[in-house]
Design a protein around this motif. Structure first.
Motif, short mmCIF file in Angstrom:
data_model
loop_
_atom_site.label_atom_id
_atom_site.label_comp_id
_atom_site.label_asym_id
_atom_site.label_seq_id
_atom_site.Cartn_x
_atom_site.Cartn_y
_atom_site.Cartn_z
N ALA A 64 0.85 -1.19 0.00
CA ALA A 64 0.00 0.00 0.00
C ALA A 64 0.89 1.24 0.00
N GLY A 65 0.56 2.21 -0.83
CA GLY A 65 1.32 3.45 -0.90
C GLY A 65 2.52 3.42 -1.82
N SER A 66 2.82 2.25 -2.43
CA SER A 66 3.94 2.19 -3.37
C SER A 66 3.62 3.03 -4.60
N PRO A 67 4.65 3.59 -5.25
CA PRO A 67 4.41 4.44 -6.43
C PRO A 67 3.95 3.66 -7.67
N LEU A 68 3.98 2.34 -7.61
CA LEU A 68 3.49 1.49 -8.69
C LEU A 68 2.63 0.41 -8.06
N SER A 69 1.41 0.26 -8.54
CA SER A 69 0.48 -0.68 -7.94
C SER A 69 0.32 -1.91 -8.85
N PHE A 70 0.45 -3.10 -8.26
CA PHE A 70 0.24 -4.34 -9.00
C PHE A 70 -0.13 -5.45 -8.04
N ARG A 71 -0.78 -6.46 -8.57
CA ARG A 71 -1.12 -7.70 -7.84
C ARG A 71 -1.10 -8.79 -8.89
N CYS A 72 -0.11 -9.70 -8.81
CA CYS A 72 0.14 -10.63 -9.90
C CYS A 72 0.33 -12.06 -9.43
N ALA A 73 -0.02 -12.99 -10.28
CA ALA A 73 0.26 -14.42 -10.18
C ALA A 73 0.08 -14.97 -11.59
N ASN A 74 -1.11 -15.43 -11.92
CA ASN A 74 -1.41 -15.88 -13.29
C ASN A 74 -1.74 -14.63 -14.11
N GLY A 75 -0.73 -13.81 -14.36
CA GLY A 75 -0.93 -12.49 -14.94
C GLY A 75 -1.14 -11.50 -13.81
N CYS A 76 -1.58 -10.30 -14.14
CA CYS A 76 -1.78 -9.27 -13.13
C CYS A 76 -3.20 -8.74 -13.21
N ASP A 77 -3.79 -8.44 -12.07
CA ASP A 77 -5.13 -7.85 -12.05
C ASP A 77 -5.14 -6.60 -12.93
#
Length: 135
Positions: A64-77
């Protein structure tokens, strides 16, 4: 003197190096425990970072609060994939954007953050040396 100056410029550019383009980094997820390997890297704006699940029930998500947002495993949301925690042999690639320049992107596995499965990407902006002259 102009030839010497041009020669020195060419030598300086060859020594310092002109920007060679984006670099691809790989971070291994799990496999040998609840770790990212390496857990901390340095990258430039424009570089890519590929997370590769080497085994286990994992994903990778930016803090949270990072300058780049991602959530990944089988591709990324949001990028044609699914960042849910997965046992699959997955890989996912992010590109370091200008928004992250001179910042730090923290990341973690949502299932194992409490066990210390965390990492970070220190981001700098590439230097583009165009030319210089010596008088």
């Amino acid at each position: 003197m102009r030839k010497t100056s041009s020669l020195l410029t060419a030598l300086a550019l060859a020594t310092v190096g002109a920007p060679a383009g984006a670099v691809g980094h790989t971070i291994h997820v799990g496999g040998g425990g609840l770790v990212f390997t390496p857990s901390n890297i340095e990258a430039l704006v424009g570089d890519t970072v590929t997370f590769v699940n080497d085994g286990g029930f994992h994903n990778v998500a930016s803090d949270a609060g990072s300058p780049l947002s991602f959530r990944c495993a089988n591709g990324c949301d949001g990028s044609g994939g699914n960042g849910d925690i997965s046992n699959a042999a997955w890989s996912a690639t992010i590109t370091i954007s200008q928004a992250a320049a001179h910042g730090s992107i923290g990341f973690h596995c949502e299932a194992h953050e409490g066990a210390g499965m965390v990492g970070s990407i220190s981001v700098t902006n590439p230097v583009d040396l165009q030319s210089f002259s010596i008088d």
